[in-house]
Design a protein around this motif. Structure first.
Motif, PDB file in Angstrom:
ATOM      1  N   GLN A 145      -9.707 -15.869 -36.347  1.00  0.00           N
ATOM      2  CA  GLN A 145      -9.329 -15.949 -34.934  1.00  0.00           C
ATOM      3  C   GLN A 145     -10.560 -15.651 -34.075  1.00  0.00           C
ATOM      4  N   GLU A 146     -10.564 -16.190 -32.876  1.00  0.00           N
ATOM      5  CA  GLU A 146     -11.660 -15.887 -31.951  1.00  0.00           C
ATOM      6  C   GLU A 146     -11.545 -14.467 -31.423  1.00  0.00           C
ATOM      7  N   ARG A 147     -10.320 -14.024 -31.233  1.00  0.00           N
ATOM      8  CA  ARG A 147     -10.047 -12.701 -30.680  1.00  0.00           C
ATOM      9  C   ARG A 147     -10.473 -11.604 -31.658  1.00  0.00           C
ATOM     10  N   MET A 148     -10.966 -10.503 -31.112  1.00  0.00           N
ATOM     11  CA  MET A 148     -11.215  -9.301 -31.901  1.00  0.00           C
ATOM     12  C   MET A 148     -10.173  -8.275 -31.480  1.00  0.00           C
ATOM     13  N   ILE A 149      -9.790  -7.419 -32.408  1.00  0.00           N
ATOM     14  CA  ILE A 149      -8.811  -6.373 -32.118  1.00  0.00           C
ATOM     15  C   ILE A 149      -9.426  -5.037 -32.505  1.00  0.00           C
ATOM     16  N   GLY A 150      -9.506  -4.146 -31.543  1.00  0.00           N
ATOM     17  CA  GLY A 150     -10.060  -2.816 -31.812  1.00  0.00           C
ATOM     18  C   GLY A 150     -11.470  -2.861 -32.364  1.00  0.00           C
ATOM     19  N   GLY A 151     -12.222  -3.904 -32.039  1.00  0.00           N
ATOM     20  CA  GLY A 151     -13.593  -4.053 -32.518  1.00  0.00           C
ATOM     21  C   GLY A 151     -13.700  -4.765 -33.855  1.00  0.00           C
ATOM     22  N   ALA A 152     -12.575  -5.120 -34.472  1.00  0.00           N
ATOM     23  CA  ALA A 152     -12.599  -5.795 -35.780  1.00  0.00           C
ATOM     24  C   ALA A 152     -12.386  -7.296 -35.612  1.00  0.00           C
ATOM     25  N   ARG A 153     -13.038  -8.060 -36.462  1.00  0.00           N
ATOM     26  CA  ARG A 153     -12.764  -9.491 -36.521  1.00  0.00           C
ATOM     27  C   ARG A 153     -11.376  -9.671 -37.122  1.00  0.00           C
TER      28      ARG A 153
END
Length: 195
Positions: A145-153
């Protein structure tokens, strides 16, 4: 020879409804796998992906993440490979369909905080529908995904439930392997952060 505990009966499974299954997690993991929520078998046994027929453990091994096929009660061994397990929604249910959209969204918010605290390199959500609902990404597809969550890919993987007939074990293992190779490539490209 290790003896396995007997399988929980119907009453034990029903009593496990709404129970929590502790995360298998530590700071700085390579990949934090994220299930939808614990099923009743997982809640009754206290181990992730414990339902017979769930393909998580065989696929994890077939994709090269683990050197041998682990049983659910060996889940803590994942930490030695830089891997862990959590869930979008913590409470156990017989089926993911019992969860509300708000539970998914709140689970997504809590997951983002957990990921920011634990700082894994990758968050691998196993279940595209859960990912879409938890993070409002209606068009998300399996894969990175393009989005990162909490700094994680982020990588969305197919749901390993035996009920997911859209994915064969072989195709599922290939997708898990794509993530494993991406994680290895990322590690190779990043210089060690010294302290």
């Amino acid at each position: 020879m290790t003896r396995r505990a007997p399988r929980p009966g119907r009453e034990e499974l029903e009593a496990a409804r709404d129970k929590l299954v502790p995360d298998v997690a530590a700071e700085g993991l390579r990949v934090l796998f994220c299930g939808i929520n614990p099923g009743l078998m997982s809640a009754a046994t206290g181990h992730h992906f414990a339902r017979p027929g769930n393909r998580f453990w065989p696929v994890l091994h077939a994709s090269g993440f683990t050197p041998r096929l682990l049983r659910p009660d060996e889940e803590r061994e994942l930490l030695t490979y830089g891997l862990g397990i959590t869930n979008v929604v913590e409470r156990a249910s017989a089926q993911a369909g019992e969860l509300s959209a708000e539970e998914y969204r709140e689970g997504g918010r809590q997951l983002a905080r957990k990921v920011a605290r634990l700082r894994p390199k990758w968050l691998a959500v196993v279940g595209v529908t859960a990912y879409r609902t938890a993070f409002g990404e209606r068009a998300a597809q399996i894969g990175p995904q393009e989005r990162m969550i909490g700094g994680a890919r982020v990588w969305v993987l197919p749901n390993p439930s035996g009920l997911n007939a859209h994915w064969t074990p072989t195709a599922m293992a290939e997708e898990f392997s794509r993530l494993r190779k991406a994680a290895l490539a990322q590690e190779a490209a990043e210089p060690e952060q010294g302290g």
